[in-house]
Design an enzyme around this catalytic site. Structure first.
Site, mmCIF file in Angstrom:
data_model
loop_
_atom_site.group_PDB
_atom_site.id
_atom_site.type_symbol
_atom_site.label_atom_id
_atom_site.label_comp_id
_atom_site.label_asym_id
_atom_site.label_seq_id
_atom_site.Cartn_x
_atom_site.Cartn_y
_atom_site.Cartn_z
ATOM 1 N N ASP A 109 8.086 0.786 4.521
ATOM 2 C CA ASP A 109 8.760 1.660 3.550
ATOM 3 C C ASP A 109 10.266 1.740 3.802
ATOM 4 O OD1 ASP A 109 6.137 2.076 2.963
ATOM 5 O OD2 ASP A 109 6.310 4.250 2.795
ATOM 6 N N ASP A 155 -2.350 -0.517 -2.490
ATOM 7 C CA ASP A 155 -1.749 -0.290 -1.173
ATOM 8 C C ASP A 155 -2.806 -0.316 -0.063
ATOM 9 O OD1 ASP A 155 -0.169 0.544 0.901
ATOM 10 O OD2 ASP A 155 0.511 2.395 -0.043
HETATM 11 C C1 GAL Z 1 2.785 3.726 1.514
HETATM 12 C C2 GAL Z 1 3.593 2.871 0.569
HETATM 13 C C3 GAL Z 1 4.524 3.786 -0.181
HETATM 14 C C4 GAL Z 1 3.718 4.799 -0.941
HETATM 15 C C5 GAL Z 1 2.782 5.551 -0.003
HETATM 16 C C6 GAL Z 1 1.815 6.453 -0.747
HETATM 17 O O1 GAL Z 1 1.924 2.950 2.257
HETATM 18 O O2 GAL Z 1 4.275 1.907 1.295
HETATM 19 O O3 GAL Z 1 5.352 3.028 -1.046
HETATM 20 O O4 GAL Z 1 2.995 4.167 -1.951
HETATM 21 O O5 GAL Z 1 2.032 4.680 0.790
HETATM 22 O O6 GAL Z 1 0.968 7.148 0.108
#
Ligand code: GAL
Length: 753
Positions: free
Chosen positions: A568, A505
């Site tokens: 998200d 990520d």
């Molecule tokens: C976001 C991601 C989510 C989750 C989160 C964890 O950037 O899109 O799905 O993984 O971080 O902190």
């Protein structure tokens, strides 16, 4: 001149909404149009006199990304000037407070009226990244902003121009105000009779559907009136339940209402109508009852799930034969290549194959009721994840509060509730497992995960696969230690722990990247690609950078097996429909081994931890969600608390004919073929020459839809099967008719006779 015109236009937009049976009118001031917008941050922009004449115009109905501010993260301001007439006060019975309904804001906001801070959702700091992390964890980005002031507050300038200013901060994914029907209105009885629909959930008991509601008087006065509760089938209007009483609630008092009616297989609404005796104000509210469509699996053995799987030569292979039917059950796998063995009691195939090739295996499952054989193709080659991953991920339920116990519990539910029998296989830990590095730089799991290797072993023993999460930046989105400058070392650690899946990520890599160029966007993913290619395991590579730089165009170049195409998702219709129905331009880029990922599932109890709530999607919306994700060949990652998996959600996730559409070996992604009014028809080509067809209704009312075969590229007579109900609807030469409920779907399989 322009400025004045704007002000008077706004002042004139005063809506008179007639209230049933009520002589008075409710007046609200429309805030859907006329906002000014500027990126950047300056607290003086809160002041009424700030000059916004050169600011852009913006719609508050959609994220700023969709309005020319692509990938903008950070602070931005919205302003609007509005006349608030004192006659508004007369429109309310209670006459005590005025509310500013600003809808949802992604991620954090502060609301100023005439230069004074009225309230905020989230504490804004000087660090938008921190703001956004906090917002995600608290679900603020999905929270309705509703700021309330007493009518006699000196902050309100009655009969004068008022300046509303909203300071927003966002990092990652979409940003800004994104709802419609924003308005200023008086609080009234309708805001004070609180019908709680989510403190308990529907239960299927015998042939009944049961649920208990709580009605509360949230006002400071006693409320008397007539309450009617009815349940009826949306389509036929057949009444399943009626209840009437003279409600009399003291201030703050609440009362329980158990509702029970026969279980049906159609959309059913539970309707509440409260007529306030004194004011004649009518308050209405509706809940949608779940209806189960998937028939129960039979006792005889049936093999489900993927028909093709990939593994690289010499890398450990693990495959659980998904089969429904009475236990005990025994398994066989004929023609396994050298190096693989099947455990006859568990149906788990393990081992390593050194020779590349396509191996056609005959899988057999046997029990006291009979036996069944089905082909599985094992492709030993360069490509893995030949059908979209199916599993569970901790994020949408537990957020950063995930721990080992919750992960193990999820794995056990996969086994005990039979999810594995339908092909569900991955158990993925998202953010929140990481500690610091040791003296040699090796990443350590935090105290919530005492033994990662043992956890991996126990999952593998069950026939499940083990996923983990990191970021190419120094920190993850949740602020934990990430892989920057330790990529190769981390990949080795993951391999040692038995990791099968990595979600990688972007997060704080934004601080490392020089710019937003394609080269900079790809760079960190190439580094981890190399690291993963050097370990002795296949590790599914899940790219998460919210679609930046059209990742679908280059994700497979860096060996990505899936890539997030959006920010998200949250459990609202706005979020689901906005994401799901916009997966169009990336369709050609999906295929065996590389999938577009519109984010994880939002059915069941979700909440981004630690406190959870039942999904806010209606029943129809949940059928739409699973149908659309299946048509899109999207990864299916359940995001709910599996301990609270109710009958309905389990049923939604275990329809083998729906799953077959998702797991179809051809790996095509559906595209919309027809869009008429609120109706969209999406078609996915299947390996057997048939087509999966989703007829969606994005509108608020049930729709009759005529599907003309030639319009979706079909010229022959078709057998039409209702996939959710697993029932043939008949054969049709040129067209057929069906009806689809609000936000619902008919998912069909068409095949030439
Ligand atoms: C976001 C991601 C989510 C989750 C989160 C964890 O950037 O899109 O799905 O993984 O971080 O902190």
């Amino acid at each position: 001149m322009k400025k004045n015109l704007n002000f008077f236009t706004l002042a004139a937009i005063i809506f008179l909404i007639s209230c049933a049976g009520n002589k008075k009118n409710i007046i609200s001031i429309d805030l859907d149009h006329g906002w000014k917008f500027k990126t950047g941050d300056d607290l003086s922009w809160a002041k009424p006199e700030a000059d916004d004449s050169k600011w852009d115009s913006i719609s508050t109905g959609k994220l700023w990304e969709e309005q020319g501010h692509d990938n903008y993260d950070g602070y931005a301001w919205y302003r609007i000037k509005v006349l608030i007439p004192s006659s508004l006060k007369e429109s309310s019975y209670l006459k005590d407070s005025l509310q500013f309904i600003l809808g949802k804001i992604d991620d954090c906001d502060q609301f100023f009226l005439n230069g004074t801070l009225i309230g905020e959702n989230n504490t804004l700091t000087s660090n938008p990244i921190a703001d956004s992390i906090f917002s995600k964890l608290s679900g603020f980005y999905a929270t309705d902003r509703n700021y309330i002031l007493a009518v006699n507050s000196p902050k309100i300038l009655w009969d004068k121009e008022n300046v509303l200013a909203v300071r927003v901060s966002d990092h990652g994914g979409g940003g800004g105000m994104y709802s419609s029907h924003l308005r200023i209105q008086m609080m009234d009885i309708r805001d004070k009779i609180l019908i709680d629909k989510s403190s308990s959930s529907f239960k299927f008991e015998g042939d009944k559907t049961n649920k208990t509601y709580v009605i509360k008087n949230g006002s400071g006065i006693g409320l008397k009136g007539k309450l009617t509760i009815t349940a009826n089938i949306d389509e036929t209007k057949e009444v399943l339940y009626t209840f009437e009483e003279n409600l009399d609630l003291k201030p703050g008092e609440s009362k329980e209402y158990p509702v029970s009616f026969k279980a049906v297989t159609n959309a059913t609404s539970v309707n509440f109508v409260f007529k306030h005796s004194d004011s004649k104000i009518v308050v209405e509210s509706t809940d949608q009852a779940p209806y189960i469509l998937t028939p129960k699996s039979g006792d005889e053995p049936k093999i489900n799930g993927a028909r093709v799987v990939g593994v690289r030569p010499g890398k450990p292979f693990l495959f659980n034969i998904p089969a429904t039917g009475l236990r005990p059950m025994t398994f066989e796998a004929k023609n396994l290549p050298q190096g693989l063995v099947v455990d006859a009691n568990t149906g788990i195939i393990t081992g390593k194959v050194s020779q590349k090739g396509d191996y056609k295996i005959a899988l057999t499952a046997k029990n006291s009721k009979g036996e069944v054989t089905r082909e599985l193709i094992i492709k030993v080659g360069d490509q893995i994840m030949l059908t979209p991953p199916m599993g569970w991920n901790s994020w949408n339920c537990w957020g950063l509060s995930v721990d080992q116990k919750k992960v193990i519990q999820s794995a056990h539910v996969f086994k005990e509730k039979g999810l594995m029998e339908h092909g569900w296989a991955f158990i993925n830990i998202d953010d929140g497992w990481e500690a610091k590095r040791d003296a040699k730089g090796e990443i350590l799991a935090n105290e919530k995960f005492p033994n990662m290797k043992a956890l991996g072993d126990s999952l593998h023993k069950l026939g499940l696969k083990f996923g983990i999460y990191s970021s190419p930046g120094p920190l993850t989105c949740g602020g934990y230690t990430a892989s920057y400058q330790h990529e190769a070392q981390d990949a080795k650690t993951y391999a040692k722990w038995g990791i099968d899946y990595l979600k990688y990520d972007w997060c704080s890599y934004g601080q490392i990247a020089k710019d937003n160029s394609l080269a900079e966007l790809k760079k960190p993913y190439v580094v981890m690609q190399k690291a993963l290619s050097e370990v002795d395991r296949d590790i599914v590579y899940s790219l998460c950078q919210y679609g930046m730089g059209n990742v679908w165009e280059w994700g497979s170049e860096v060996n990505g097996n899936l890539w997030r195409t959006t920010g998200d998702i949250v459990d609202t219709w706005e979020s689901l429909s906005q994401i799901g129905f916009n997966q169009v331009k990336n369709a050609p880029n999906a295929g065996p081994g590389h999938w577009n990922d519109p984010d994880m599932l939002i059915v069941g109890w979700v909440g981004w931890g630690p406190s959870l709530h039942p999904t806010r999607l209606t029943i129809n919306e949940q059928y739409t969600h699973i149908s659309l994700w299946s048509l899109l060949s999207a990864p299916l990652l359940i995001g709910c608390d599996l301990n609270r998996l109710d009958d309905f959600t389990l049923n939604l996730l275990t329809n083998d004919e729906v799953i077959d559409i998702n797991q179809d070996p051809l790996g095509k992604q559906a595209t919309p073929k027809i869009t008429k009014g609120n109706t969209q028809i999406w078609v996915k080509e299947l390996e057997d020459g048939g087509k999966a067809v989703g007829i969606f209704n994005l509108g608020d009312k049930s729709e009759k839809v005529t599907v003309t075969l030639s319009e979706i590229g079909i010229t022959e007579k078709q057998n039409v099967r209702d996939v959710w109900r697993q029932k043939d609807m008949g054969t049709f030469d040129t067209s057929f008719e069906t009806s689809v409920g609000s936000h619902g779907v008919m998912l069909l399989k068409l095949s030439a006779k």
